[in-house]
Design an enzyme around this catalytic site. Structure first.
Site, short mmCIF file in Angstrom:
data_model
loop_
_atom_site.label_atom_id
_atom_site.label_comp_id
_atom_site.label_asym_id
_atom_site.label_seq_id
_atom_site.Cartn_x
_atom_site.Cartn_y
_atom_site.Cartn_z
N PHE A 89 0.81 -1.22 0.00
CA PHE A 89 0.00 0.00 0.00
C PHE A 89 0.84 1.27 0.00
O PHE A 89 0.37 2.33 -0.39
CB PHE A 89 -0.94 0.01 1.23
CG PHE A 89 -0.25 0.48 2.50
CD1 PHE A 89 -0.14 1.84 2.79
CD2 PHE A 89 0.32 -0.42 3.38
CE1 PHE A 89 0.52 2.28 3.94
CE2 PHE A 89 0.99 0.00 4.53
CZ PHE A 89 1.10 1.35 4.81
N CYS A 104 9.60 1.72 3.68
CA CYS A 104 10.52 0.63 4.02
C CYS A 104 11.94 1.15 4.19
O CYS A 104 12.79 0.45 4.71
CB CYS A 104 10.48 -0.45 2.97
SG CYS A 104 11.19 0.09 1.42
N GLU A 106 9.15 -4.13 13.30
CA GLU A 106 8.93 -3.00 12.39
C GLU A 106 7.65 -2.30 12.82
O GLU A 106 6.57 -2.91 12.80
CB GLU A 106 8.80 -3.50 10.94
CG GLU A 106 8.57 -2.36 9.95
CD GLU A 106 8.35 -2.83 8.52
OE1 GLU A 106 7.59 -3.80 8.30
OE2 GLU A 106 8.91 -2.20 7.61
#
Ligand code: NAD
Length: 499
Positions: free
Chosen positions: A149, A281, A384
């Protein structure tokens, strides 16, 4: 309310599975649209027609395919604002950041204009007596791209550009959270001259993904998303004999040496830690100052910068620093992790837990958080978070700092801030992480280099974009040719006299 189906054989097609998902407006928490979720039967039909169309596309000369890429560059530039708006509306990121998303994808399409050069083979003249040997790069056939996304333009473009320019047909399965931009990109591909059936956009969830993984004609699967799904997709795709590259999550460390320019480092950390609400990321999520004094100076510079961040919807103007996170579940998970950090003894020096935005109380906004004195055993260090939460781990020495980054299970990106070339060089050489920044906090390589993480951030061979992408989306065939002596020696070339 709007409805999004699939893009099959050059047309918008409504879903027939009877299943669909809500498309949320993350700034308000309201449902703004619905996206169809494809069944296995829909996926299989799209693959079958892509396989038929690919034969002619694969045989089209590479320069003509490159011209489609050239036209696409112009069209994406023409529609830049429209694409960025579609991203901001469904993802929630600011409008300038959404344009950056499109731009970094566009650069890969620009690179793909060089496909004819990248697809050239090798040739050995006279490999033996009268024998020549040559290798050619041929498309795989039908390939698939499954995307996350957080970059609804960039990552679909990273997947489709090299795959299509190399002569494949692609099944793109974008994220169901923000499907509008990939559909607009499909329309632009058609306008650029891509034949129908060569790019099929199939919206969906696990059912569509599993159907891709089990589809016999699909030769390769490129995935980007979270690590558990990356690992799952890699295992199932390769067990089914497919070529696969799967890029996963991250926990990117930035080492701050005592000699670093502390203002530069603090500015870099704020942009890299909180930009896009930390939903990148390549975001920096761990700051590692070396030495207590460096840590104190850094925290002192970070606090006012973080407290000054402007959080709001993309509609509030271009000076907003970051928007909401993508879903209510993502917000809840981030706040849960913040609580776990507090419970495990980290110092929450900037506390965003009570953040509220007037008029947007139901939106998925999360205030910025800064933790100090985080230790490697804490959940906020190991996991994360994918939100606006920066953790500081104080290291006593350079060796301890580099050791932290090297021991972490993720290996996507990292950075070092220093004025010492020797330390920077040592860091770049030794670190077991795929992308390294030296006084650069988000070292995303440009289109003509390649992008990929190590350890649990990447599964499979070869990186995304750059020359690796053309290797991933083609296979090598090597021909050894001997032509027996023919007309040259056996035939008479003289003008024969009549007997
Ligand atoms: P995600 O793993 O939830 O979803 C990615 C894709 O997989 C989507 O298309 C989704 O529909 C599909 N999917 C989700 N669950 C599935 C399941 N159980 N079975 C099969 N398919 C499934 O990831 P996300 O939340 O969309 O994206 C955020 C993640 O992506 C973060 O972890 C981030 O670090 C990572 N990411 C990595 C990179 C990289 O290059 N390494 C780049 C961007 C994002």
């Amino acid at each position: 309310m709007y409805e999004i189906g699939h893009w099959i054989d050059g047309k918008h097609v409504a879903g027939t599975s009877g299943r669909s998902a809500d498309i949320m407006n993350p700034a308000t928490g309201e449902v703004q649209g619905r996206v169809a979720l494809a069944s296995k039967a829909e996926l299989d039909a799209a693959v079958a027609s892509a396989a038929k169309a690919q034969i002619a596309w694969g045989a089209t000369n590479p320069q003509r395919r490159a011209r489609v890429m050239m036209a696409l560059v112009g069209l994406i530039n023409r529609d830049m604002d429209k694409l960025a708006l579609a991203i901001s509306r469904e993802h929630g990121k600011t409008f300038p950041d959404a344009k950056g998303d499109v731009q970094r994808g566009l650069e890969v399409i620009e690179f793909c204009i060089g496909a004819p050069h990248l697809l050239k083979g090798d040739f050995t003249d006279s490999a033996g007596p009268g024998i020549d040997m040559y290798s050619m790069r041929q498309p795989l056939g039908v390939v698939a791209g499954i995307t996350p996304f957080n970059f609804p333009a960039m990552i679909p473009l990273w997947k489709m550009g090299p795959a299509l320019a190399a002569g494949n047909a692609m099944i793109l399965k974008p994220s169901e959270r923000d499907p509008s931009c990939p559909m607009l990109l499909a329309e632009l591909c058609q306008e650029a001259g891509l034949p129908d059936g060569i790019l099929q956009v199939i919206n969906g969830d696990k059912e569509a993904v599993d159907a891709i993984l089990d589809s016999a004609p699909v030769q390769a699967v490129g995935f980007v998303g979270s690590t558990p799904i990356a690992q799952y997709i890699y295992s199932r795709a390769t067990a089914n004999g497919k070529r696969s590259q799967c890029f996963g999550g991250a926990k990117n460390h930035m080492i701050i040496m005592p000699d670093a320019d502390m203002d530069l480092a603090a500015d870099a950390l704020v942009g890299a830690g909180y930009g896009a609400a930390g939903e990148r990321c390549m975001a920096i999520s761990v700051a590692v100052p070396v030495g207590e004094e460096t840590a104190d100076r850094l925290i002192e510079k970070l606090i006012p910068r973080i407290e000054a961040l402007k959080v709001g919807p993309y509609t509030a103007g271009n000076d907003i620093d970051f928007g909401p996170v993508v879903t209510a579940a993502a917000k809840a998970n981030i706040l849960r992790l913040v609580e776990s950090g507090v419970a495990q003894g980290a110092e929450l020096v900037v506390d965003g837990r009570d953040f509220k935005l007037q008029g947007y109380e139901d939106g998925y906004f999360v205030g910025p958080h800064l933790f100090d004195r985080v230790t490697p055993d804490m959940e906020i260090y190991r996991t994360e978070i994918f939100g606006p939460v920066l953790s500081t781990v104080r290291a006593a020495s350079y060796e301890e700092a580099i050791g932290l980054a090297m021991d972490h299970e993720y290996g996507n990106g990292t950075a070092i801030f220093t004025r010492d070339g020797d330390a920077a060089r040592d860091f770049a050489n030794r670190i077991n992480i795929g992308m390294v920044g030296i006084n650069v906090p988000i070292p995303v390589p440009l289109a003509y280099h390649t992008f990929g993480g190590w350890k649990k951030s990447g599964f499979g061979d070869l990186n995304q974009h750059g020359p690796d992408a053309f290797r991933f989306y083609t296979r090598t065939k090597t021909v050894t040719a001997r032509w027996p002596s023919g007309i040259k020696e056996g035939a008479a070339f003289n003008f024969k006299a009549m007997d």
